[in-house]
Every structure is written in structure tokens, then in C-alpha cells.
Motif scaffolding. Sequence first.
Motif, PDB file in Angstrom:
ATOM      1  N   ARG A 165       2.261  10.810  -7.173  1.00 23.38           N
ATOM      2  CA  ARG A 165       3.127  11.072  -8.351  1.00 23.38           C
ATOM      3  C   ARG A 165       2.417  11.708  -9.264  1.00 23.38           C
ATOM      4  NH1 ARG A 165       8.496  10.317  -7.090  1.00 23.38           N
ATOM      5  NH2 ARG A 165       8.992   8.878  -5.229  1.00 23.38           N
ATOM      6  N   THR A 166       1.005  11.298  -9.803  1.00 23.42           N
ATOM      7  CA  THR A 166       0.732  11.102 -10.664  1.00 23.42           C
ATOM      8  C   THR A 166      -0.727   9.921 -10.039  1.00 23.42           C
ATOM      9  OG1 THR A 166       0.599  10.975 -13.518  1.00 23.42           O
ATOM     10  CG2 THR A 166       1.875   9.154 -12.091  1.00 23.42           C
ATOM     11  N   GLU A 167      -2.370  10.734 -11.103  1.00 13.22           N
ATOM     12  CA  GLU A 167      -2.803   9.710 -11.046  1.00 13.22           C
ATOM     13  C   GLU A 167      -3.236   8.497 -11.739  1.00 13.22           C
ATOM     14  OE1 GLU A 167      -7.564  11.967 -11.545  1.00 13.22           O
ATOM     15  OE2 GLU A 167      -7.004  11.864 -13.642  1.00 13.22           O
ATOM     16  N   LEU A 168      -3.212   7.587 -11.396  1.00 17.48           N
ATOM     17  CA  LEU A 168      -3.328   6.688 -12.264  1.00 17.48           C
ATOM     18  C   LEU A 168      -4.320   5.441 -12.538  1.00 17.48           C
ATOM     19  CD1 LEU A 168       0.191   5.390 -10.975  1.00 17.48           C
ATOM     20  CD2 LEU A 168      -0.265   6.476 -13.124  1.00 17.48           C
ATOM     21  N   CYS A 169      -4.844   4.169 -13.220  1.00 17.91           N
ATOM     22  CA  CYS A 169      -5.447   3.599 -13.840  1.00 17.91           C
ATOM     23  C   CYS A 169      -5.199   2.033 -12.582  1.00 17.91           C
ATOM     24  CB  CYS A 169      -6.041   3.792 -14.854  1.00 17.91           C
ATOM     25  SG  CYS A 169      -4.734   2.658 -15.904  1.00 17.91           S
ATOM     26  N   VAL A 170      -5.656   1.679 -12.537  1.00 17.96           N
ATOM     27  CA  VAL A 170      -5.333   0.328 -11.231  1.00 17.96           C
ATOM     28  C   VAL A 170      -4.325  -0.452 -12.353  1.00 17.96           C
ATOM     29  CG1 VAL A 170      -6.391  -2.042 -11.261  1.00 17.96           C
ATOM     30  CG2 VAL A 170      -7.689  -0.305 -10.962  1.00 17.96           C
ATOM     31  N   GLY A 171      -4.388  -0.557 -13.989  1.00 18.47           N
ATOM     32  CA  GLY A 171      -3.365  -1.318 -14.445  1.00 18.47           C
ATOM     33  C   GLY A 171      -1.837  -1.132 -14.629  1.00 18.47           C
ATOM     34  N   ASP A 172      -2.176   0.880 -14.473  1.00 24.88           N
ATOM     35  CA  ASP A 172      -0.812   1.156 -14.603  1.00 24.88           C
ATOM     36  C   ASP A 172      -0.404   0.999 -13.134  1.00 24.88           C
ATOM     37  OD1 ASP A 172      -0.989   1.841 -16.749  1.00 24.88           O
ATOM     38  OD2 ASP A 172      -1.916   4.181 -17.055  1.00 24.88           O
ATOM     39  N   ILE A 173      -1.497   1.742 -12.262  1.00 27.31           N
ATOM     40  CA  ILE A 173      -0.373   0.770 -10.831  1.00 27.31           C
ATOM     41  C   ILE A 173       0.249  -0.104 -10.880  1.00 27.31           C
ATOM     42  CG2 ILE A 173      -1.074   0.772  -8.598  1.00 27.31           C
ATOM     43  CD1 ILE A 173      -3.420   2.698  -8.561  1.00 27.31           C
ATOM     44  N   LEU A 229       3.444  -0.302 -12.073  1.00 22.10           N
ATOM     45  CA  LEU A 229       4.749  -0.004 -11.755  1.00 22.10           C
ATOM     46  C   LEU A 229       5.072  -0.684 -10.587  1.00 22.10           C
ATOM     47  CD1 LEU A 229       3.393   3.405 -11.588  1.00 22.10           C
ATOM     48  CD2 LEU A 229       5.009   3.346 -13.014  1.00 22.10           C
ATOM     49  N   VAL A 230       4.056  -1.302  -9.750  1.00 28.74           N
ATOM     50  CA  VAL A 230       3.992  -1.584  -8.234  1.00 28.74           C
ATOM     51  C   VAL A 230       4.526  -3.632  -8.448  1.00 28.74           C
ATOM     52  CG1 VAL A 230       3.114  -0.251  -6.872  1.00 28.74           C
ATOM     53  CG2 VAL A 230       1.971  -2.435  -7.643  1.00 28.74           C
ATOM     54  N   GLY A 231       4.154  -3.965 -10.136  1.00 27.17           N
ATOM     55  CA  GLY A 231       4.965  -5.591 -10.161  1.00 27.17           C
ATOM     56  C   GLY A 231       3.330  -6.868  -9.666  1.00 27.17           C
ATOM     57  N   ARG A 251       0.778  -0.952  -0.081  1.00 24.74           N
ATOM     58  CA  ARG A 251       0.041  -0.233   0.125  1.00 24.74           C
ATOM     59  C   ARG A 251       0.341   0.664  -0.334  1.00 24.74           C
ATOM     60  NH1 ARG A 251      -3.723  -3.657   2.772  1.00 24.74           N
ATOM     61  NH2 ARG A 251      -2.781  -3.050   5.002  1.00 24.74           N
ATOM     62  N   VAL A 252       2.215   0.879   0.732  1.00 26.37           N
ATOM     63  CA  VAL A 252       2.993   2.141   0.675  1.00 26.37           C
ATOM     64  C   VAL A 252       3.378   2.390  -0.646  1.00 26.37           C
ATOM     65  CG1 VAL A 252       5.019   3.146   1.433  1.00 26.37           C
ATOM     66  CG2 VAL A 252       3.754   1.996   3.028  1.00 26.37           C
ATOM     67  N   ARG A 253       3.731   1.674  -1.381  1.00 24.14           N
ATOM     68  CA  ARG A 253       3.988   1.712  -3.000  1.00 24.14           C
ATOM     69  C   ARG A 253       2.956   2.236  -3.739  1.00 24.14           C
ATOM     70  NH1 ARG A 253       6.771  -3.662  -4.772  1.00 24.14           N
ATOM     71  NH2 ARG A 253       7.569  -2.552  -6.898  1.00 24.14           N
ATOM     72  N   ILE A 254       1.961   2.292  -3.192  1.00 25.67           N
ATOM     73  CA  ILE A 254       0.915   1.764  -4.598  1.00 25.67           C
ATOM     74  C   ILE A 254       0.466   3.770  -3.906  1.00 25.67           C
ATOM     75  CG2 ILE A 254      -2.231   2.266  -4.740  1.00 25.67           C
ATOM     76  CD1 ILE A 254      -1.459  -0.944  -4.007  1.00 25.67           C
ATOM     77  N   LEU A 255       0.931   4.067  -2.265  1.00 23.98           N
ATOM     78  CA  LEU A 255       0.829   5.430  -1.967  1.00 23.98           C
ATOM     79  C   LEU A 255       1.894   6.311  -3.179  1.00 23.98           C
ATOM     80  CD1 LEU A 255      -0.751   5.345   0.819  1.00 23.98           C
ATOM     81  CD2 LEU A 255      -1.740   6.112  -0.451  1.00 23.98           C
ATOM     82  N   ASP A 256       3.032   5.971  -2.391  1.00 22.79           N
ATOM     83  CA  ASP A 256       3.952   6.477  -3.404  1.00 22.79           C
ATOM     84  C   ASP A 256       4.156   6.997  -5.048  1.00 22.79           C
ATOM     85  OD1 ASP A 256       6.488   7.569  -4.165  1.00 22.79           O
ATOM     86  OD2 ASP A 256       6.947   5.272  -4.364  1.00 22.79           O
ATOM     87  N   ALA A 257       3.488   6.183  -5.676  1.00 23.03           N
ATOM     88  CA  ALA A 257       2.673   6.015  -7.108  1.00 23.03           C
ATOM     89  C   ALA A 257       1.365   7.167  -7.202  1.00 23.03           C
ATOM     90  CB  ALA A 257       2.348   4.976  -7.603  1.00 23.03           C
ATOM     91  N   LEU A 258       1.361   7.064  -6.865  1.00 26.03           N
ATOM     92  CA  LEU A 258       0.005   7.627  -6.746  1.00 26.03           C
ATOM     93  C   LEU A 258       0.248   9.192  -6.047  1.00 26.03           C
ATOM     94  CD1 LEU A 258      -3.530   5.828  -5.635  1.00 26.03           C
ATOM     95  CD2 LEU A 258      -2.515   6.321  -8.369  1.00 26.03           C
TER      96      LEU A 258
END
Length: 114
Positions: free
Chosen positions: A44-52, A55-57, A35-42
Motif C-alpha cells: 500500500r505504501t513505503e514504510l519505515c521499520v517503526g511504522d511497520i 501496523l502489524v503489532g 511476513r504476509v501482513r508486512i507485505l500487505d502493508a508495503l
Amino acid sequence: MSTCSDIQATKATLLSDNSALSLADTFRVLGDVTRVRILDALSRTELCVGDIAELVGLSESAVSHELRLLRDQRLVRPRRAGQMIFYTLDDHHIVKLFAQGLEHVQERALAGRG
């Protein structure tokens, strides 16, 4: 009984049970690496589920599950654009909370090197 300070004044300013529970729940949700990795990505930018997921594998299903937990705590919010749903951090409080937590960790890491 003697005390070192004015305990009644301090007691009057303590968190209510509901506030303490809500804050503990927020930190519990933040206590997961994924969840921290997801928050880190978000952060930086708005993202869809596929992009998240990319990014987080993780699989999209796993990301959707984590996003549900983050939504339940109002840490992220969705935005629908046609068939797509994009996620972002819920508000400026979450952005600050994440940034301050990261700053704390980085300062600790630097202090450990010295």
C-alpha cells in the motif's frame, strides 16, 4: 514403455533445479502470516521499520528480522533517507504475485459462501 503424452517434450520445458529451488524458497518465505501482513502493508505504501511494527503489532526487532528474510528473497527493498530506512515491495512482479495470491484467496472465500 507406453505413455499418454509426449513426456520428452514436457521434460524439456520443466524448471531447472535452481529455478525450482528459488521458487520454492520464495513460497516458503511467503508462507508466514507475519511476513504476509508486512507485505500487505508495503503493498500500500513505503514504510519505515517503526511504522511497520506499529501496523502489524510487533517489536521493531521482530520486524527487522522478518524484513531481512524478505530482502534475502528480493521481495522487499530498502531506501535510505538520512538516518531512516524505508521499505517497499521490490518490483512489479512482487506486487502482481501478492495481488494475484490475494485475489485467489478472496475468490475461494466467495465460492465457499455460495
